[in-house]
Motif scaffolding. Structure first.
Motif, PDB file in Angstrom:
ATOM      1  N   THR A 151     111.887  72.232  81.801  1.00  0.00           N
ATOM      2  CA  THR A 151     111.580  72.378  80.384  1.00  0.00           C
ATOM      3  C   THR A 151     112.210  73.675  79.886  1.00  0.00           C
ATOM      4  N   TYR A 152     112.301  73.788  78.575  1.00  0.00           N
ATOM      5  CA  TYR A 152     112.762  75.026  77.952  1.00  0.00           C
ATOM      6  C   TYR A 152     111.557  75.810  77.461  1.00  0.00           C
ATOM      7  N   LEU A 171     104.282  74.159  84.364  1.00  0.00           N
ATOM      8  CA  LEU A 171     105.161  74.296  83.203  1.00  0.00           C
ATOM      9  C   LEU A 171     104.379  74.617  81.935  1.00  0.00           C
ATOM     10  N   ARG A 218     104.280  78.296  79.307  1.00  0.00           N
ATOM     11  CA  ARG A 218     104.463  78.359  77.854  1.00  0.00           C
ATOM     12  C   ARG A 218     103.535  79.394  77.219  1.00  0.00           C
TER      13      ARG A 218
END
Length: 169
Positions: free
Chosen positions: A155-156, A65, A69
């Protein structure tokens, strides 16, 4: 209750001895104590291995994750399956260890990217978000009874998020 069988020696002195019943009770108590001790040790090793497997699963999910990003949204790195594979396999042991005989626990992962996810409360930046979910599944080999474990984390990722700051500032 202690029963002493006293008999006289040839010189007239008395000697004390344990009865057969006392000996059997003592052996039974010792057997119960040792079996409980070894059962406790075995259970603690199983729990320790399960905790290690869960920790490694968390490390793998966070690594995936946080790596996402840094992917650029505009150049389609995030949505390119050559850059970000949707299925992956990772193991319990790092590559630097000698794993010729045992490769460790294998974690099979899937990555799901949902564009324009529903956010609550509704936000004007909703189209600039992607919901990323990493799901891991693995089978433990601790005992003769194998069990399948599964964990997931979400997650965003924002279109104008961290990757623009890192690459352009």
């Amino acid at each position: 209750m202690r029963l002493n069988n006293k008999s006289n020696n040839s010189d007239g002195t008395a000697k004390a001895a344990f009865s057969l019943l006392e000996l059997l009770i003592a052996v039974t108590v010792m057997a119960l104590i040792f079996s409980a001790l070894f059962s406790g040790i075995s259970t603690s090793f199983s729990l320790l291995q399960a905790a290690r497997e869960n920790l490694r699963a968390t490390q793998i999910m966070i690594s995936r994750l946080e790596g996402l990003r840094l992917c650029a949204w505009s150049s389609s790195q995030l949505f390119n399956t050559n850059v970000v594979p949707l299925k992956f396999t990772d193991s319990f042991y790092p590559l630097g260890l000698n794993t010729t005989t045992n490769s460790g626990t294998a974690y099979v992962g899937t990555l799901t990217i949902t564009t324009n996810p529903a956010v609550s409360p509704a936000a004007s930046y909703g189209p600039n978000l992607a919901l990323v979910t990493v799901t891991l599944a693995w089978t433990n080999g601790v005992s003769s009874v194998r069990s399948i474990h599964q964990r997931s984390m979400s997650t965003y990722v924002a279109q104008y998020g961290l990757q623009n700051y890192v690459y352009y500032h």
